[in-house]
Scaffold this motif. Structure first.
Motif, short mmCIF file in Angstrom:
data_model
loop_
_atom_site.label_atom_id
_atom_site.label_comp_id
_atom_site.label_asym_id
_atom_site.label_seq_id
_atom_site.Cartn_x
_atom_site.Cartn_y
_atom_site.Cartn_z
N GLU A 1 0.84 -1.21 0.00
CA GLU A 1 0.00 0.00 0.00
C GLU A 1 0.87 1.26 0.00
O GLU A 1 0.51 2.26 -0.60
CB GLU A 1 -0.99 -0.02 1.17
CG GLU A 1 -0.45 0.34 2.54
CD GLU A 1 0.30 -0.82 3.21
OE1 GLU A 1 0.44 -1.89 2.56
OE2 GLU A 1 0.77 -0.66 4.34
N TYR A 2 2.05 1.20 0.63
CA TYR A 2 2.92 2.38 0.61
C TYR A 2 3.71 2.47 -0.70
O TYR A 2 3.77 3.51 -1.33
CB TYR A 2 3.90 2.36 1.80
CG TYR A 2 4.83 3.55 1.81
CD1 TYR A 2 4.41 4.78 2.29
CD2 TYR A 2 6.13 3.45 1.30
CE1 TYR A 2 5.25 5.88 2.27
CE2 TYR A 2 6.97 4.55 1.28
CZ TYR A 2 6.53 5.76 1.77
OH TYR A 2 7.36 6.85 1.74
N GLU B 1 0.76 -7.29 0.58
CA GLU B 1 -0.39 -6.55 1.10
C GLU B 1 -0.52 -6.87 2.58
O GLU B 1 -0.60 -8.04 2.96
CB GLU B 1 -1.65 -6.98 0.34
CG GLU B 1 -2.85 -6.12 0.60
CD GLU B 1 -2.59 -4.65 0.31
OE1 GLU B 1 -2.63 -3.87 1.27
OE2 GLU B 1 -2.34 -4.29 -0.86
N ARG B 2 -0.51 -5.82 3.41
CA ARG B 2 -0.53 -6.08 4.85
C ARG B 2 -1.93 -6.36 5.37
O ARG B 2 -2.12 -7.10 6.32
CB ARG B 2 0.13 -4.93 5.61
CG ARG B 2 1.64 -5.03 5.55
CD ARG B 2 2.30 -4.06 6.48
NE ARG B 2 2.07 -2.68 6.05
CZ ARG B 2 2.71 -1.64 6.56
NH1 ARG B 2 3.60 -1.81 7.51
NH2 ARG B 2 2.47 -0.43 6.14
N GLU B 3 -2.93 -5.74 4.75
CA GLU B 3 -4.29 -5.95 5.23
C GLU B 3 -4.90 -7.19 4.57
O GLU B 3 -4.93 -7.30 3.34
CB GLU B 3 -5.15 -4.72 4.96
CG GLU B 3 -4.84 -3.57 5.91
CD GLU B 3 -5.65 -2.33 5.59
OE1 GLU B 3 -6.88 -2.46 5.51
OE2 GLU B 3 -5.04 -1.26 5.38
N ARG B 4 -5.36 -8.07 5.43
CA ARG B 4 -5.84 -9.36 4.97
C ARG B 4 -6.94 -9.25 3.90
O ARG B 4 -6.93 -9.97 2.90
CB ARG B 4 -6.40 -10.13 6.18
CG ARG B 4 -6.26 -11.63 6.11
CD ARG B 4 -6.65 -12.25 7.44
NE ARG B 4 -5.58 -12.14 8.44
CZ ARG B 4 -4.61 -13.03 8.55
NH1 ARG B 4 -4.58 -14.08 7.76
NH2 ARG B 4 -3.66 -12.90 9.45
N GLU B 5 -7.87 -8.30 4.09
CA GLU B 5 -9.04 -8.21 3.19
C GLU B 5 -8.63 -7.84 1.77
O GLU B 5 -9.29 -8.21 0.81
CB GLU B 5 -10.04 -7.16 3.71
CG GLU B 5 -10.60 -7.42 5.10
CD GLU B 5 -9.60 -7.04 6.21
OE1 GLU B 5 -9.07 -5.92 6.13
OE2 GLU B 5 -9.35 -7.88 7.09
N LYS B 6 -7.54 -7.07 1.64
CA LYS B 6 -7.17 -6.57 0.32
C LYS B 6 -6.28 -7.55 -0.45
O LYS B 6 -5.88 -7.29 -1.57
CB LYS B 6 -6.42 -5.24 0.46
CG LYS B 6 -7.30 -4.11 0.97
CD LYS B 6 -6.51 -2.82 0.98
CE LYS B 6 -7.30 -1.70 1.65
NZ LYS B 6 -6.42 -0.59 2.02
N ARG B 7 -5.91 -8.67 0.20
CA ARG B 7 -4.93 -9.56 -0.41
C ARG B 7 -5.45 -10.28 -1.63
O ARG B 7 -6.55 -10.82 -1.63
CB ARG B 7 -4.48 -10.61 0.61
CG ARG B 7 -3.39 -10.07 1.50
CD ARG B 7 -2.96 -11.11 2.51
NE ARG B 7 -2.16 -10.45 3.54
CZ ARG B 7 -1.95 -10.97 4.73
NH1 ARG B 7 -2.46 -12.14 5.05
NH2 ARG B 7 -1.22 -10.32 5.59
#
Lengths: 214, 316
Positions: free
Chosen positions: A71-72, A93-99
């Protein structure tokens, strides 16, 4: 053309990092592993992996890829160019939902392809007074799949003072990067025990608390 | 070739001669003692001698490049010294802009003022303007935690690493009758005498050192080393009168003053290192430690030397 610009940019980053921090590496007695390995380090600044990268001997540096948050590093075309082309980062991707892809699978395939990784197991930049945050479990899942991989603890000292979060001008200060002896996961070692052992090994490399400089 | 040029060449050959002898001695010591395994003291000695070669060549190149070369060299010294100093002091987030100004505003302006030969403002810029500006920048963030300590340490860092160091190249701005175009030799005189005094104190101390002079500050410094080093450096300084505007007696007195200041400066900087729990200021120069480890005696002698010459010899 893009590759050439990326190469020049990489050299410029290293030169700039050295000019500001006069960074000095402290090597382990056993030396660094010759095979692909995972360097795991404390994380307090966006410049952390640049510093680790800068002190690695060139032959090891060229096959070492930082693991960084997508994301960064995909936020803008400039970030993407620096992240992807200059440092050849493994973007997760650090956020699980966006993976869309499994981060562990990405890291495993990079290691299988002969790369070493720079990993920050705290998962995010440490902005607290704590010296080191608890580790996320990613590094455990990685060695669960590739238990023969060497894990090298790396303590980055002082860079948080060079450029604290939110500042844009770096303060020239001397930084050190201390590498520890390589570790491996023990057969049958549980997740909590393993993460705690790795964290302790990294903390053991930290110099005495602030004020004493190095 | 100008008179200054030919004197400089003589001087450089003299220094190369000394370094060749030193390298030879170091080599012989290494071979003679190698039978008992590697000797840390001799290895350090040889690392120091190698670093001396590099430093002499660097200063020589700056002298050849002229006024701008000398200014750039000492501006870099100030930068590297300030970096070592600030690394060891207590700072907080609130000091970020004050520190950034110290490196990227105060330091370049101080050397710009030298380049522009604005002596009036050069001599008060850090003690007055930076002195007042730094705490103002720090206070704007409203963090009062150990405030006095923080602003005092930044000011000290600037005085030592920028203000004092800049008085070495400031010697170029002096206007001394019958010495036109030779000012660079004053820098050579100052640096040679002070550094030679350090080296000779080390040598005398290693050979005859018995009585510690300041055991709490610097366990390696001895009375014998101090007396022998200062006396021999003073004599060598007097013998170098021909590169200065001084008579041999005056050159001797000047040498005595700057070697004494250099010695005392070394003690002060040692006390700071002890306070911070470090052995060296950094690792910039192999065998010597940090740049401040090599520069500490010059830092304390340069402003005094500058002002004595300015008061009694210079027209400006």
């Amino acid at each position: 053309m893009k590759a050439l610009v990326a190469k020049v940019a990489a050299a410029a980053f290293v030169l700039f990092a050295r000019a500001i921090t006069a960074v000095r590496a402290i090597w382990p007695e056993e030396g660094l592993p010759a095979k692909p390995c995972v360097y795991f380090a404390n994380h307090s600044s966006h410049g952390d992996f640049v510093l680790v990268w800068a002190v690695l001997p060139p032959r090891l540096r060229h096959r070492t890829r930082p693991v960084a948050g997508a994301e960064y590093w995909l936020k803008s075309p400039t970030n993407a160019f620096i992240g992807r082309d200059v440092f050849n980062a493994v973007l997760i991707e650090r956020e699980r939902e966006k993976r869309t892809e499994d981060p562990i699978a990405l890291m495993v395939s990079a290691i299988d392809a002969g790369s070493s990784l720079i990993l920050f197991p705290e998962g995010t930049r440490n902005q607290t007074e704590e010296r080191l945050l608890p580790f996320k479990s990613g590094i455990f899942h990685l060695v669960d799949q590739r238990p023969e991989v060497d894990l090298v603890p790396v303590w980055i000292n002082n860079l948080n003072r060079v450029m604290p979060k939110g500042e844009i001008v770096p303060i020239p200060l001397i930084c050190t990067v201390t590498f520890g002896n390589a570790l491996r996961v023990a057969p049958g070692e549980g997740k909590e025990a393993f993460l705690e052992r790795m964290r302790a090994a990294l903390l053991a490399l930290a110099p005495k608390p602030a004020g004493s400089g190095e | 070739m100008t008179a200054a040029g030919s004197d400089l060449v003589t001087l450089v050959f003299g220094i190369f001669g000394v370094l060749i002898v030193a390298s030879a001695v170091g080599h012989i010591l290494e071979r003679r003692l190698a039978t008992n395994g590697p000797n840390a003291a001799v290895e350090n000695l040889n690392a120091r001698i190698r670093a001396w070669w590099a430093m002499v060549i660097l200063i020589g190149l700056a002298f050849i490049a002229g006024r701008v070369g000398v200014l750039v060299l000492f501006a870099f010294c100030s930068f590297a010294a300030l970096r070592e100093f600030v690394t060891l002091i207590y700072t907080r987030r609130a000091d970020h802009w004050a520190l950034a100004s110290a490196f990227f505003l105060v330091l370049p302006i101080q050397y710009y003022l030298l380049w522009a030969e604005e002596y009036g403002i050069f001599s008060i810029f850090i003690p007055v303007y930076a002195f007042l500006l730094m705490p103002i920048i720090s206070v704007l963030r409203g963090d009062t935690e150990r405030f006095l300590l923080r602003v005092a340490e930044v000011q000290w860092a600037l005085m030592i690493c920028v203000f004092c160091v800049s008085h070495v190249p400031a010697l170029l701005t002096l206007d001394i009758p019958d010495y036109e175009g030779r000012n660079v030799l004053l820098i050579a005189f100052l640096v040679i005498v002070v550094q030679l005094s350090d080296v000779l104190q080390y040598v005398w101390g290693k050979l005859f050192g018995r009585t510690k002079i300041a055991p709490k500050l610097s366990p390696s410094k001895t009375v014998e080393g101090f007396v022998g080093g200062v006396a021999s450096a003073t004599l060598i300084g007097a013998a170098l009168w021909w590169i200065t505007p001084f008579t041999p007696l005056q050159a001797g007195i000047m040498s005595f003053i700057i070697t004494l200041m250099g010695f005392l400066g070394g003690l002060v900087m040692s006390a700071i290192k002890r306070d911070r729990g470090v052995k060296d200021w950094g690792h910039l120069i192999e065998g010597h430690g940090g740049l401040i480890d090599r520069l500490d005696s010059v830092v304390f002698s340069a402003p005094i030397f500058f002002h004595i010459v300015r008061y009694w010899w210079s027209l400006s």
